[in-house]
Design an enzyme around this catalytic site. Structure first.
Site, PDB file in Angstrom:
ATOM      1  N   ASP A   8       4.212  -5.419  -8.089  1.00 39.19           N
ATOM      2  CA  ASP A   8       5.191  -5.455  -7.015  1.00 39.19           C
ATOM      3  C   ASP A   8       4.883  -6.732  -6.215  1.00 39.19           C
ATOM      4  O   ASP A   8       3.814  -7.327  -6.384  1.00 39.19           O
ATOM      5  CB  ASP A   8       5.000  -4.195  -6.160  1.00 39.19           C
ATOM      6  CG  ASP A   8       5.834  -4.208  -4.908  1.00 39.19           C
ATOM      7  OD1 ASP A   8       7.024  -4.549  -5.002  1.00 39.19           O
ATOM      8  OD2 ASP A   8       5.295  -3.879  -3.824  1.00 39.19           O
ATOM      9  N   LEU A   9       5.799  -7.171  -5.376  1.00 39.22           N
ATOM     10  CA  LEU A   9       5.570  -8.400  -4.590  1.00 39.22           C
ATOM     11  C   LEU A   9       5.175  -8.099  -3.135  1.00 39.22           C
ATOM     12  O   LEU A   9       4.062  -8.416  -2.704  1.00 39.22           O
ATOM     13  CB  LEU A   9       6.839  -9.264  -4.614  1.00 39.22           C
ATOM     14  CG  LEU A   9       6.800 -10.497  -3.716  1.00 39.22           C
ATOM     15  CD1 LEU A   9       5.830 -11.546  -4.241  1.00 39.22           C
ATOM     16  CD2 LEU A   9       8.189 -11.112  -3.591  1.00 39.22           C
ATOM     17  N   ASP A  10       6.118  -7.476  -2.409  1.00 41.00           N
ATOM     18  CA  ASP A  10       5.923  -7.273  -0.971  1.00 41.00           C
ATOM     19  C   ASP A  10       4.766  -6.304  -0.715  1.00 41.00           C
ATOM     20  O   ASP A  10       4.838  -5.142  -1.117  1.00 41.00           O
ATOM     21  CB  ASP A  10       7.210  -6.704  -0.341  1.00 41.00           C
ATOM     22  CG  ASP A  10       8.374  -7.688  -0.411  1.00 41.00           C
ATOM     23  OD1 ASP A  10       8.158  -8.868  -0.093  1.00 41.00           O
ATOM     24  OD2 ASP A  10       9.491  -7.274  -0.774  1.00 41.00           O
ATOM     25  N   THR A  16       4.421  -9.606   2.987  1.00 37.68           N
ATOM     26  CA  THR A  16       5.805  -9.596   3.488  1.00 37.68           C
ATOM     27  C   THR A  16       6.246  -8.203   3.934  1.00 37.68           C
ATOM     28  O   THR A  16       7.247  -8.077   4.644  1.00 37.68           O
ATOM     29  CB  THR A  16       6.765 -10.109   2.394  1.00 37.68           C
ATOM     30  OG1 THR A  16       6.218  -9.734   1.144  1.00 37.68           O
ATOM     31  CG2 THR A  16       6.941 -11.603   2.471  1.00 37.68           C
ATOM     32  N   LYS A  44       9.260   1.245   2.196  1.00 37.51           N
ATOM     33  CA  LYS A  44       8.584   0.311   1.293  1.00 37.51           C
ATOM     34  C   LYS A  44       9.052   0.515  -0.140  1.00 37.51           C
ATOM     35  O   LYS A  44       9.101   1.648  -0.620  1.00 37.51           O
ATOM     36  CB  LYS A  44       7.062   0.484   1.382  1.00 37.51           C
ATOM     37  CG  LYS A  44       6.473  -0.105   2.642  1.00 37.51           C
ATOM     38  CD  LYS A  44       4.956  -0.043   2.613  1.00 37.51           C
ATOM     39  CE  LYS A  44       4.379  -0.601   3.902  1.00 37.51           C
ATOM     40  NZ  LYS A  44       2.929  -0.390   3.976  1.00 37.51           N
ATOM     41  N   SER A 115       9.881  -6.469  -8.441  1.00 36.28           N
ATOM     42  CA  SER A 115      10.137  -6.333  -7.008  1.00 36.28           C
ATOM     43  C   SER A 115      11.611  -6.018  -6.774  1.00 36.28           C
ATOM     44  O   SER A 115      12.479  -6.600  -7.422  1.00 36.28           O
ATOM     45  CB  SER A 115       9.788  -7.640  -6.293  1.00 36.28           C
ATOM     46  OG  SER A 115      10.266  -7.601  -4.965  1.00 36.28           O
ATOM     47  N   ALA A 116      11.862  -5.135  -5.801  1.00 35.56           N
ATOM     48  CA  ALA A 116      13.247  -4.819  -5.428  1.00 35.56           C
ATOM     49  C   ALA A 116      13.880  -5.932  -4.612  1.00 35.56           C
ATOM     50  O   ALA A 116      15.073  -5.911  -4.336  1.00 35.56           O
ATOM     51  CB  ALA A 116      13.253  -3.532  -4.608  1.00 35.56           C
ATOM     52  N   LYS A 146      13.671   1.748  -7.120  1.00 34.29           N
ATOM     53  CA  LYS A 146      12.479   2.606  -7.057  1.00 34.29           C
ATOM     54  C   LYS A 146      12.804   3.780  -6.142  1.00 34.29           C
ATOM     55  O   LYS A 146      13.519   3.581  -5.163  1.00 34.29           O
ATOM     56  CB  LYS A 146      11.292   1.822  -6.476  1.00 34.29           C
ATOM     57  CG  LYS A 146      10.888   0.620  -7.319  1.00 34.29           C
ATOM     58  CD  LYS A 146       9.868  -0.252  -6.574  1.00 34.29           C
ATOM     59  CE  LYS A 146       9.657  -1.561  -7.300  1.00 34.29           C
ATOM     60  NZ  LYS A 146       8.752  -2.495  -6.593  1.00 34.29           N
ATOM     61  N   GLU A 170       1.183  -1.414  -7.054  1.00 39.64           N
ATOM     62  CA  GLU A 170       2.168  -1.137  -6.000  1.00 39.64           C
ATOM     63  C   GLU A 170       1.506  -0.779  -4.671  1.00 39.64           C
ATOM     64  O   GLU A 170       0.432  -0.183  -4.668  1.00 39.64           O
ATOM     65  CB  GLU A 170       2.991   0.096  -6.412  1.00 39.64           C
ATOM     66  CG  GLU A 170       4.292  -0.198  -7.090  1.00 39.64           C
ATOM     67  CD  GLU A 170       5.371  -0.718  -6.152  1.00 39.64           C
ATOM     68  OE1 GLU A 170       5.171  -0.710  -4.925  1.00 39.64           O
ATOM     69  OE2 GLU A 170       6.420  -1.132  -6.669  1.00 39.64           O
ATOM     70  N   ASP A 171       2.187  -1.083  -3.572  1.00 40.06           N
ATOM     71  CA  ASP A 171       1.711  -0.624  -2.258  1.00 40.06           C
ATOM     72  C   ASP A 171       2.593   0.494  -1.695  1.00 40.06           C
ATOM     73  O   ASP A 171       2.323   0.994  -0.612  1.00 40.06           O
ATOM     74  CB  ASP A 171       1.697  -1.785  -1.243  1.00 40.06           C
ATOM     75  CG  ASP A 171       3.096  -2.242  -0.881  1.00 40.06           C
ATOM     76  OD1 ASP A 171       3.957  -2.282  -1.782  1.00 40.06           O
ATOM     77  OD2 ASP A 171       3.341  -2.546   0.307  1.00 40.06           O
TER      78      ASP A 171
HETATM   79  C1  BG6 Z   1      10.924  -4.335  -1.433  1.00 40.08           C
HETATM   80  C2  BG6 Z   1      10.386  -4.054  -0.038  1.00 40.08           C
HETATM   81  O1  BG6 Z   1       9.970  -5.058  -2.143  1.00 40.08           O
HETATM   82  O2  BG6 Z   1      12.115  -5.094  -1.359  1.00 40.08           O
HETATM   83  C3  BG6 Z   1      11.461  -3.392   0.813  1.00 40.08           C
HETATM   84  O3  BG6 Z   1       9.247  -3.208  -0.142  1.00 40.08           O
HETATM   85  C4  BG6 Z   1      12.702  -4.245   0.824  1.00 40.08           C
HETATM   86  O4  BG6 Z   1      10.951  -3.226   2.117  1.00 40.08           O
HETATM   87  C5  BG6 Z   1      13.171  -4.475  -0.627  1.00 40.08           C
HETATM   88  O5  BG6 Z   1      13.748  -3.613   1.551  1.00 40.08           O
HETATM   89  C6  BG6 Z   1      14.413  -5.357  -0.714  1.00 40.08           C
HETATM   90  O6  BG6 Z   1      14.099  -6.642  -0.275  1.00 40.08           O
HETATM   91  P1  BG6 Z   1      15.174  -7.740   0.116  1.00 40.08           P
HETATM   92  O7  BG6 Z   1      14.300  -8.968   0.351  1.00 40.08           O
HETATM   93  O8  BG6 Z   1      16.080  -7.904  -1.066  1.00 40.08           O
HETATM   94  O9  BG6 Z   1      15.885  -7.271   1.325  1.00 40.08           O
HETATM   95 MG    MG Z   2       5.739  -3.394  -1.922  1.00 43.95          MG
END
Ligand code: BG6
Ligand code: MG
Length: 220
Positions: A8-10, A16, A44, A115-116, A146, A170-171
């Site tokens: 995962d990224l964030d 982030t 998250k 990542s989403a 997710k 993942e976090d």
């Molecule tokens: C996920 C985050 O990685 O991405 C969420 O954990 C976030 O908090 C989601 O809403 C979507 O991200 P973005 O940058 O497309 O708004």
């Molecule tokens: Mg995350």
């Protein structure tokens, strides 16, 4: 044999997750909706539209806005979030992550991003990691977010590995569910109570060394 690690990224590669929280809180304040740290855990890993829906539902405001008004609110949050991530540099890669990525590369273990976030390519560029990942799933191509396992299954497909040969990191609670349902080995980063469904939890990225990953893989 371990063939891939899918991240995962964030909150995993960089912090982030904290910026998402700040940006949602700013929007929440405007709408008179208090977003607590505990509730933020439920956001998250969840995509932008669904996050907004959950926030509005806190105060029964889901019906108070038209679809286009909701889209404008999501854009407002994102515009502010984008100003926050402009400051990101390679120094913001979480501790131990660069070393881990280097080691995985040396060992020919594939590296994927699940990542989403639609901002993921921008963030990777700021971190100097655009070339590091062997594959990045485009969340815009997915049917479900997710906790659905689709994003991790798709990452495995793109890397031509099977979920049984892969680890997911993942976090988020929703992310751990996605990894588990993809039948991959799940590693959580953060609070072991929140991430109790993970196969293994480390409290910080510092503990996520290549050596640790090998130990976990051998003993699973
Ligand atoms: C996920 C985050 O990685 O991405 C969420 O954990 C976030 O908090 C989601 O809403 C979507 O991200 P973005 O940058 O497309 O708004
Ligand atoms: Mg995350």
């Amino acid at each position: 044999m371990l063939k891939a690690v899918i991240f995962d990224l964030d909150g995993v590669i960089t912090d982030t997750a904290a910026f998402h929280f700040i940006a949602w809180q700013k929007l929440g304040n405007k709408l008179g909706i208090n977003i607590t740290e505990a509730f933020n855990e439920e956001l998250k890993g969840v995509d932008r539209t669904e996050s907004l829906r959950r926030i509005l539902a806190l105060e029964n405001q889901e019906q108070a806005f038209s679809t286009s008004e909701k889209a404008a609110l999501a854009t407002e949050k994102n515009d502010f979030y984008v100003t926050l991530i402009e400051e990101i540099t390679p120094v913001d890669i979480l501790p131990g992550i660069s070393e881990l990525l280097d080691k995985l590369k040396q060992q020919n273990i594939k590296i994927g991003l699940a990542s989403a976030s639609k901002n993921a390519p921008t963030i990777l560029a700021h971190l100097g990691l655009s070339e590091t990942f062997d594959t990045i799933v485009d969340p815009a191509t997915l049917k479900k977010g997710k906790p659905d396992p689709e994003i991790f299954i798709q990452a495995c497909k793109q890397l031509a590995v099977s979920p049984a040969e892969s680890i997911g990191v993942e976090d988020a609670y929703s992310g751990i569910q996605a990894i588990n349902d993809a039948t991959m080995y799940s590693i959580g980063i953060g609070d072991s109570k929140t991430l109790n469904e993970a196969n293994y939890v480390v409290s910080t990225t510092r503990e996520l060394t290549y050596k640790k990953i090998c130990e976990l893989w051998q003993n699973k």
